[in-house]
Design a protein around this motif. Sequence first.
Motif, mmCIF file in Angstrom:
data_model
loop_
_atom_site.group_PDB
_atom_site.id
_atom_site.type_symbol
_atom_site.label_atom_id
_atom_site.label_comp_id
_atom_site.label_asym_id
_atom_site.label_seq_id
_atom_site.Cartn_x
_atom_site.Cartn_y
_atom_site.Cartn_z
ATOM 1 N N ILE A 1 15.519 -1.634 11.605
ATOM 2 C CA ILE A 1 14.142 -2.041 11.875
ATOM 3 C C ILE A 1 14.093 -3.554 12.032
ATOM 4 O O ILE A 1 14.647 -4.294 11.215
ATOM 5 C CB ILE A 1 13.200 -1.612 10.733
ATOM 6 C CG1 ILE A 1 13.203 -0.084 10.586
ATOM 7 C CG2 ILE A 1 11.783 -2.120 10.969
ATOM 8 C CD1 ILE A 1 12.384 0.413 9.411
ATOM 9 N N THR A 2 13.439 -4.008 13.097
ATOM 10 C CA THR A 2 13.235 -5.441 13.303
ATOM 11 C C THR A 2 11.842 -5.818 12.818
ATOM 12 O O THR A 2 10.852 -5.175 13.181
ATOM 13 C CB THR A 2 13.382 -5.815 14.787
ATOM 14 O OG1 THR A 2 14.712 -5.508 15.216
ATOM 15 C CG2 THR A 2 13.128 -7.301 14.995
ATOM 16 N N LEU A 3 11.770 -6.842 11.981
ATOM 17 C CA LEU A 3 10.497 -7.362 11.485
ATOM 18 C C LEU A 3 10.253 -8.699 12.177
ATOM 19 O O LEU A 3 11.100 -9.603 12.110
ATOM 20 C CB LEU A 3 10.531 -7.532 9.970
ATOM 21 C CG LEU A 3 10.708 -6.232 9.157
ATOM 22 C CD1 LEU A 3 12.183 -5.914 8.953
ATOM 23 C CD2 LEU A 3 10.019 -6.334 7.801
ATOM 24 N N PHE A 4 9.116 -8.837 12.852
ATOM 25 C CA PHE A 4 8.849 -10.052 13.618
ATOM 26 C C PHE A 4 7.374 -10.424 13.512
ATOM 27 O O PHE A 4 6.555 -9.664 12.998
ATOM 28 C CB PHE A 4 9.258 -9.863 15.084
ATOM 29 C CG PHE A 4 8.489 -8.796 15.819
ATOM 30 C CD1 PHE A 4 7.420 -9.128 16.635
ATOM 31 C CD2 PHE A 4 8.837 -7.451 15.698
ATOM 32 C CE1 PHE A 4 6.704 -8.153 17.319
ATOM 33 C CE2 PHE A 4 8.134 -6.467 16.382
ATOM 34 C CZ PHE A 4 7.060 -6.818 17.194
ATOM 35 N N ASN A 5 7.061 -11.617 14.016
ATOM 36 C CA ASN A 5 5.688 -12.123 13.964
ATOM 37 C C ASN A 5 5.170 -12.158 12.528
ATOM 38 O O ASN A 5 4.037 -11.768 12.248
ATOM 39 C CB ASN A 5 4.768 -11.272 14.845
ATOM 40 C CG ASN A 5 3.433 -11.958 15.119
ATOM 41 O OD1 ASN A 5 3.344 -13.184 15.124
ATOM 42 N ND2 ASN A 5 2.390 -11.170 15.344
ATOM 43 N N LEU A 6 6.014 -12.637 11.609
ATOM 44 C CA LEU A 6 5.600 -12.751 10.211
ATOM 45 C C LEU A 6 4.496 -13.795 10.086
ATOM 46 O O LEU A 6 4.606 -14.896 10.636
ATOM 47 C CB LEU A 6 6.782 -13.158 9.329
ATOM 48 C CG LEU A 6 7.702 -12.037 8.821
ATOM 49 C CD1 LEU A 6 8.464 -11.390 9.962
ATOM 50 C CD2 LEU A 6 8.668 -12.581 7.780
ATOM 51 N N LYS A 7 3.429 -13.455 9.346
ATOM 52 C CA LYS A 7 2.333 -14.390 9.101
ATOM 53 C C LYS A 7 1.882 -14.279 7.655
ATOM 54 O O LYS A 7 1.736 -13.180 7.119
ATOM 55 C CB LYS A 7 1.163 -14.111 10.046
ATOM 56 C CG LYS A 7 1.448 -14.498 11.493
ATOM 57 C CD LYS A 7 0.204 -14.412 12.350
ATOM 58 C CE LYS A 7 0.483 -14.885 13.772
ATOM 59 N NZ LYS A 7 -0.730 -14.818 14.622
ATOM 60 N N SER A 8 1.664 -15.440 7.025
ATOM 61 C CA SER A 8 1.276 -15.456 5.623
ATOM 62 C C SER A 8 -0.135 -14.905 5.443
ATOM 63 O O SER A 8 -0.981 -14.990 6.337
ATOM 64 C CB SER A 8 1.360 -16.875 5.063
ATOM 65 O OG SER A 8 0.430 -17.723 5.716
ATOM 66 N N TRP B 1 6.102 -17.368 10.447
ATOM 67 C CA TRP B 1 7.508 -17.477 10.084
ATOM 68 C C TRP B 1 8.310 -16.889 11.229
ATOM 69 O O TRP B 1 7.811 -16.778 12.345
ATOM 70 C CB TRP B 1 7.762 -16.758 8.764
ATOM 71 C CG TRP B 1 8.959 -17.293 8.008
ATOM 72 C CD1 TRP B 1 9.736 -18.358 8.355
ATOM 73 C CD2 TRP B 1 9.492 -16.786 6.795
ATOM 74 N NE1 TRP B 1 10.722 -18.556 7.429
ATOM 75 C CE2 TRP B 1 10.594 -17.602 6.458
ATOM 76 C CE3 TRP B 1 9.167 -15.732 5.956
ATOM 77 C CZ2 TRP B 1 11.372 -17.389 5.319
ATOM 78 C CZ3 TRP B 1 9.923 -15.522 4.824
ATOM 79 C CH2 TRP B 1 11.013 -16.342 4.502
ATOM 80 N N GLY B 2 9.566 -16.516 11.005
ATOM 81 C CA GLY B 2 10.410 -16.036 12.089
ATOM 82 C C GLY B 2 10.528 -14.526 12.131
ATOM 83 O O GLY B 2 9.571 -13.804 11.858
ATOM 84 N N SER B 3 11.717 -14.036 12.469
ATOM 85 C CA SER B 3 11.965 -12.604 12.569
ATOM 86 C C SER B 3 13.372 -12.302 12.080
ATOM 87 O O SER B 3 14.223 -13.192 12.002
ATOM 88 C CB SER B 3 11.798 -12.131 14.018
ATOM 89 O OG SER B 3 12.751 -12.768 14.850
ATOM 90 N N PHE B 4 13.625 -11.029 11.758
ATOM 91 C CA PHE B 4 14.956 -10.608 11.336
ATOM 92 C C PHE B 4 15.054 -9.099 11.452
ATOM 93 O O PHE B 4 14.058 -8.406 11.644
ATOM 94 C CB PHE B 4 15.254 -11.047 9.898
ATOM 95 C CG PHE B 4 14.367 -10.413 8.855
ATOM 96 C CD1 PHE B 4 14.789 -9.307 8.133
ATOM 97 C CD2 PHE B 4 13.106 -10.930 8.590
ATOM 98 C CE1 PHE B 4 13.978 -8.724 7.172
ATOM 99 C CE2 PHE B 4 12.285 -10.363 7.629
ATOM 100 C CZ PHE B 4 12.720 -9.254 6.919
ATOM 101 N N GLN B 5 16.269 -8.582 11.340
ATOM 102 C CA GLN B 5 16.499 -7.143 11.437
ATOM 103 C C GLN B 5 17.158 -6.632 10.172
ATOM 104 O O GLN B 5 18.038 -7.289 9.606
ATOM 105 C CB GLN B 5 17.385 -6.809 12.635
ATOM 106 C CG GLN B 5 17.730 -5.313 12.747
ATOM 107 C CD GLN B 5 18.556 -4.997 13.975
ATOM 108 O OE1 GLN B 5 18.085 -5.114 15.094
ATOM 109 N NE2 GLN B 5 19.805 -4.605 13.760
ATOM 110 N N LEU B 6 16.726 -5.446 9.728
ATOM 111 C CA LEU B 6 17.352 -4.759 8.604
ATOM 112 C C LEU B 6 18.277 -3.678 9.142
ATOM 113 O O LEU B 6 17.867 -2.853 9.963
ATOM 114 C CB LEU B 6 16.295 -4.110 7.707
ATOM 115 C CG LEU B 6 15.554 -4.989 6.709
ATOM 116 C CD1 LEU B 6 14.526 -4.150 5.960
ATOM 117 C CD2 LEU B 6 16.517 -5.640 5.727
#
Length: 210
Positions: free
Chosen positions: A44-51, A68-73
């Motif tokens: 799963i890719t998590l992207f468009n992180l916002k506080s 913030w950025g993005s990353f993949q699990l």
Amino acid sequence: MLTRIILATAVALSCGTARAEYLLGSLAFNTSLNPSSGTLKEAITLFNLKSTDGRTGFLSGLPEDTAWGSFQLNAPSAENQTISINDPGFGDFTGTVVTDTGEYTLGTGFSAALKRDVTVEGLWAPGNNPYFGGDSGGRLAALTIALTRNRPPYPYTGNTAISAALTLQTFGNAAVPEPSTVVLSVTAAAVAAGSFIRRNRRSAATPAAT
């Protein structure tokens, strides 16, 4: 009395040789997901992180919706995976996945949900966001990721939406006694005190010269 003084001094001197973590602040994030539905057993890719407004400590004044950025699990388990999230404003985080439960079922019947909980430990260095005041020093940090998928109707076929909740915690260091150092210091002090007492006893037992 002398023995007590020596022991107390040894304990006091031994303090501050170890470090303990204490919470500096925490910050919750919303995120978009790809894929946004399906099983939690795939990458799963998590992207468009916002506080969000879920913030405490020194992060409590950070504006909401800070990106913030993005990353993949990885899947089905991300344990030992290296996670890097980079953003010039919020900063850079690099850590290792220390726990990943994999997909599991929480609840029963129609209220059952599929869950996956992940913990990443590493270092976070604040970015150039004016809120941080130019502080770019690395801090111990932990990122927790809670993934949830509601089960589809019986017989549990088809895909349902996946949601995720992320929380970043940052830590500082405080001096605390190092147990092994305390033991060594106390032992040495006890030996010194015993030697002093024995010398005094021998001196008292020796007749004075006439």
